[in-house]
Design a protein around this motif. Structure first.
Motif, PDB file in Angstrom:
ATOM      1  N   ASP A  18       0.746  -1.670  -0.051  1.00 15.44           N
ATOM      2  CA  ASP A  18      -0.112  -0.389  -0.269  1.00 15.44           C
ATOM      3  C   ASP A  18       1.023   1.279  -0.008  1.00 15.44           C
ATOM      4  OD1 ASP A  18       0.628  -0.702   3.013  1.00 15.44           O
ATOM      5  OD2 ASP A  18      -0.537   0.461   3.704  1.00 15.44           O
ATOM      6  N   ASN A  43       6.903  -2.986   7.318  1.00 12.27           N
ATOM      7  CA  ASN A  43       6.509  -4.012   6.722  1.00 12.27           C
ATOM      8  C   ASN A  43       7.488  -5.425   6.022  1.00 12.27           C
ATOM      9  OD1 ASN A  43       3.940  -2.853   6.331  1.00 12.27           O
ATOM     10  ND2 ASN A  43       4.498  -2.150   4.442  1.00 12.27           N
ATOM     11  N   HIS A  87       1.932  -8.331   3.499  1.00 11.43           N
ATOM     12  CA  HIS A  87       2.932  -7.832   2.310  1.00 11.43           C
ATOM     13  C   HIS A  87       3.844  -8.357   0.916  1.00 11.43           C
ATOM     14  CE1 HIS A  87       1.802  -3.767   3.776  1.00 11.43           C
ATOM     15  NE2 HIS A  87       1.417  -4.536   4.702  1.00 11.43           N
ATOM     16  N   LEU A 129       4.260   6.731   6.450  1.00  5.11           N
ATOM     17  CA  LEU A 129       3.894   5.717   6.012  1.00  5.11           C
ATOM     18  C   LEU A 129       3.552   4.294   7.284  1.00  5.11           C
ATOM     19  CD1 LEU A 129       3.139   6.679   2.211  1.00  5.11           C
ATOM     20  CD2 LEU A 129       2.052   7.872   4.352  1.00  5.11           C
ATOM     21  N   MET A 155      -0.380   8.031   8.276  1.00  2.00           N
ATOM     22  CA  MET A 155      -0.527   7.215   8.288  1.00  2.00           C
ATOM     23  C   MET A 155      -1.032   6.199   9.751  1.00  2.00           C
ATOM     24  SD  MET A 155      -1.646   3.201   7.857  1.00  2.00           S
ATOM     25  CE  MET A 155      -3.125   3.484   8.759  1.00  2.00           C
ATOM     26  N   ASN A 164      -5.550  -3.383  14.072  1.00  2.00           N
ATOM     27  CA  ASN A 164      -5.044  -4.320  13.315  1.00  2.00           C
ATOM     28  C   ASN A 164      -4.040  -4.911  13.689  1.00  2.00           C
ATOM     29  OD1 ASN A 164      -3.144  -2.039  12.514  1.00  2.00           O
ATOM     30  ND2 ASN A 164      -3.931  -1.845  10.271  1.00  2.00           N
ATOM     31  N   GLU A 170      -2.853   0.210  16.035  1.00  2.00           N
ATOM     32  CA  GLU A 170      -2.651   0.385  14.826  1.00  2.00           C
ATOM     33  C   GLU A 170      -1.358   0.043  14.776  1.00  2.00           C
ATOM     34  OE1 GLU A 170      -1.353   1.298  10.835  1.00  2.00           O
ATOM     35  OE2 GLU A 170      -0.887   2.598  12.794  1.00  2.00           O
ATOM     36  N   ALA A 171      -1.229  -0.914  13.092  1.00  2.00           N
ATOM     37  CA  ALA A 171       0.223  -1.696  13.220  1.00  2.00           C
ATOM     38  C   ALA A 171       1.717  -0.301  12.939  1.00  2.00           C
ATOM     39  CB  ALA A 171       1.126  -2.144  11.906  1.00  2.00           C
ATOM     40  N   ASN A 172       1.657   0.687  12.123  1.00  2.00           N
ATOM     41  CA  ASN A 172       2.436   1.578  12.430  1.00  2.00           C
ATOM     42  C   ASN A 172       3.202   2.206  13.483  1.00  2.00           C
ATOM     43  OD1 ASN A 172       3.143   1.449   9.554  1.00  2.00           O
ATOM     44  ND2 ASN A 172       1.854   3.195   8.595  1.00  2.00           N
ATOM     45  N   LEU A 195      -7.227   4.050  10.898  1.00  2.00           N
ATOM     46  CA  LEU A 195      -7.707   3.430  10.895  1.00  2.00           C
ATOM     47  C   LEU A 195      -9.655   3.710  10.424  1.00  2.00           C
ATOM     48  CD1 LEU A 195      -6.659   0.193  12.671  1.00  2.00           C
ATOM     49  CD2 LEU A 195      -6.297   0.858  10.679  1.00  2.00           C
ATOM     50  N   HIS A 244      -4.618   1.658   2.883  1.00  2.00           N
ATOM     51  CA  HIS A 244      -4.498   2.470   4.279  1.00  2.00           C
ATOM     52  C   HIS A 244      -3.303   3.536   4.095  1.00  2.00           C
ATOM     53  CE1 HIS A 244      -5.353   0.184   6.585  1.00  2.00           C
ATOM     54  NE2 HIS A 244      -5.024  -0.881   6.549  1.00  2.00           N
TER      55      HIS A 244
HETATM   56  C1  BDR Z   1       0.175   0.176   7.988  1.00  2.00           C
HETATM   57  O1  BDR Z   1       0.720  -0.747   8.358  1.00  2.00           O
HETATM   58  C2  BDR Z   1       1.538  -1.436   7.614  1.00  2.00           C
HETATM   59  O2  BDR Z   1       1.354  -2.824   6.601  1.00  2.00           O
HETATM   60  C3  BDR Z   1       0.561  -0.562   5.918  1.00  2.00           C
HETATM   61  O3  BDR Z   1       1.514  -0.664   4.776  1.00  2.00           O
HETATM   62  C4  BDR Z   1       0.435   1.062   6.885  1.00  2.00           C
HETATM   63  O4  BDR Z   1       1.144   1.852   6.516  1.00  2.00           O
HETATM   64  C5  BDR Z   1      -1.622  -0.172   8.086  1.00  2.00           C
HETATM   65  O5  BDR Z   1      -1.847  -0.226   9.344  1.00  2.00           O
END
Ligand code: BDR
Ligand code: CA
Length: 316
Positions: A18, A43, A87, A129, A155, A164, A170-172, A195, A244
């Motif tokens: 993404d 990722n 990914h 990002l 993001m 997530n 959230e992952a980041n 998110l 995202h």
């Molecule tokens: C975010 O985590 C990564 O996996 C994606 O690239 C995006 O930046 C979504 O949670």
């Protein structure tokens, strides 16, 4: 009508399917101009995200755009993310591409961010990002970037919705909560595209077929990298994948696509289970000034139409 100058961007990124789609969206949008890409683990590892970023500038016909390699791991903890499951091991959905021809910039990402912002006061929009380690390092080494950046649009985070990467995160943000804490409290104009909005916009298999039909180098690349990503979402029972990183670019390109609300947002760093949680104080109970412009809604139809128009060149 007076032509407005393009916004000048540094995209800090962990491509990433993404991320790649977001960077290509930026390359096709006259409202923005990419001054450099800085890379981060996330990722996949940072050596791989750097190779992928070099591939992207070459694909876009801009090999002169600098790519500066950043941090290989979070500020204070080991990296435990499993982004490669989403990914692919190469970060590009296991699709095979030739090695890039270019080399990374001689500077590390944090130095590139500092140099570029300080040389262009009030001009640079920083668009993270991925995990926020490079940005936290940059602002810790040179705090004057806070007054000299135009704005930061990231993001990451989840204000009113589930996480997530964990039930709350959230992952980041989860991948480096200490850095996120620094970035959220640095005192600069900060917009969080989390998110709450990114999961409202879905790219379905039909939509991806419309992109594929354009058959240009950008959409061919997207068609090659997305099947693995789409399969991961399918296993979660989704018809398509959430958008995202391109959502953050969409905010930079056309903020009118989003509804946002200011809030004081804390990042949880201490709890084992809840670290990376971004907690907005909607009722002002902490008595603190808002530090974040939180995106809470998006006009997904208009956003998806814009993305399709930019990538295919067709205004359907
Ligand atoms: C975010 O985590 C990564 O996996 C994606 O690239 C995006 O930046 C979504 O949670
Ligand atoms: Ca990313």
């Amino acid at each position: 009508m007076a032509q407005t100058r393009p916004k000048r961007l540094i995209i800090d990124t962990d491509p990433g399917v993404d991320d790649s789609m977001a960077i290509l969206f930026a390359f096709r949008s006259p409202e923005v101009r990419i001054e450099g890409l800085t890379t981060i683990f996330g990722n996949v590892g940072v050596e791989q995200t750097t190779r992928n970023a070099l591939r992207l500038v070459e694909l876009a016909g801009h090999p002169e755009i600098p790519v500066a390699m950043g941090a290989p791991k979070p500020l204070t903890r080991p990296f435990t993310g499993k982004g490669w499951e989403v990914h692919g091991r190469n970060g590009l959905g296991e699709a095979e591409f030739p090695e890039p021809e270019g080399q990374p910039d001689s500077r590390r990402a944090a130095n590139f961010i500092i140099d570029t912002i300080m040389a262009n006061p009030g001009e640079i929009t920083l668009v993270p990002l991925g995990p926020l380690t490079n940005v936290a390092l940059a602002v810790s080494v040179e705090p004057r970037i806070v007054e000299n950046v135009r704005e930061v649009v990231l993001m990451g985070g989840a204000a009113n919705v589930a996480g997530n990467a964990s039930p709350v995160a959230e992952a980041n943000i989860r991948n480096d909560p200490e850095s996120a804490h620094i970035v959220f409290h640095a005192g600069w104009p900060l917009t969080m595209v989390g998110l709450d909005v990114t999961e409202k916009t879905m790219m379905t298999p039909d939509y991806l077929d419309q992109l594929r039909a354009a058959n240009n180098p950008f959409t061919d690349f997207i068609s090659a990298i997305t099947p693995h990503y789409l399969n991961f979402s399918k296993r979660l029972g989704l018809n398509g994948f959430p958008v995202h990183d391109s959502s953050a670019l969409a905010y930079v390109i056309d903020p009118s696509l989003f509804d946002c609300r200011p809030a004081y947002v804390e990042v949880e760093t201490r709890s084992e289970h809840y670290s990376g949680n971004t907690v907005p104080d909607w009722r002002g109970q902490r008595g603190q000034e808002p530090n974040v412009n939180v995106c809470v809604d998006v006009d997904s139809d208009r956003f998806l139409a814009l993305y399709r128009e930019r990538l295919t060149g067709v205004n359907a």
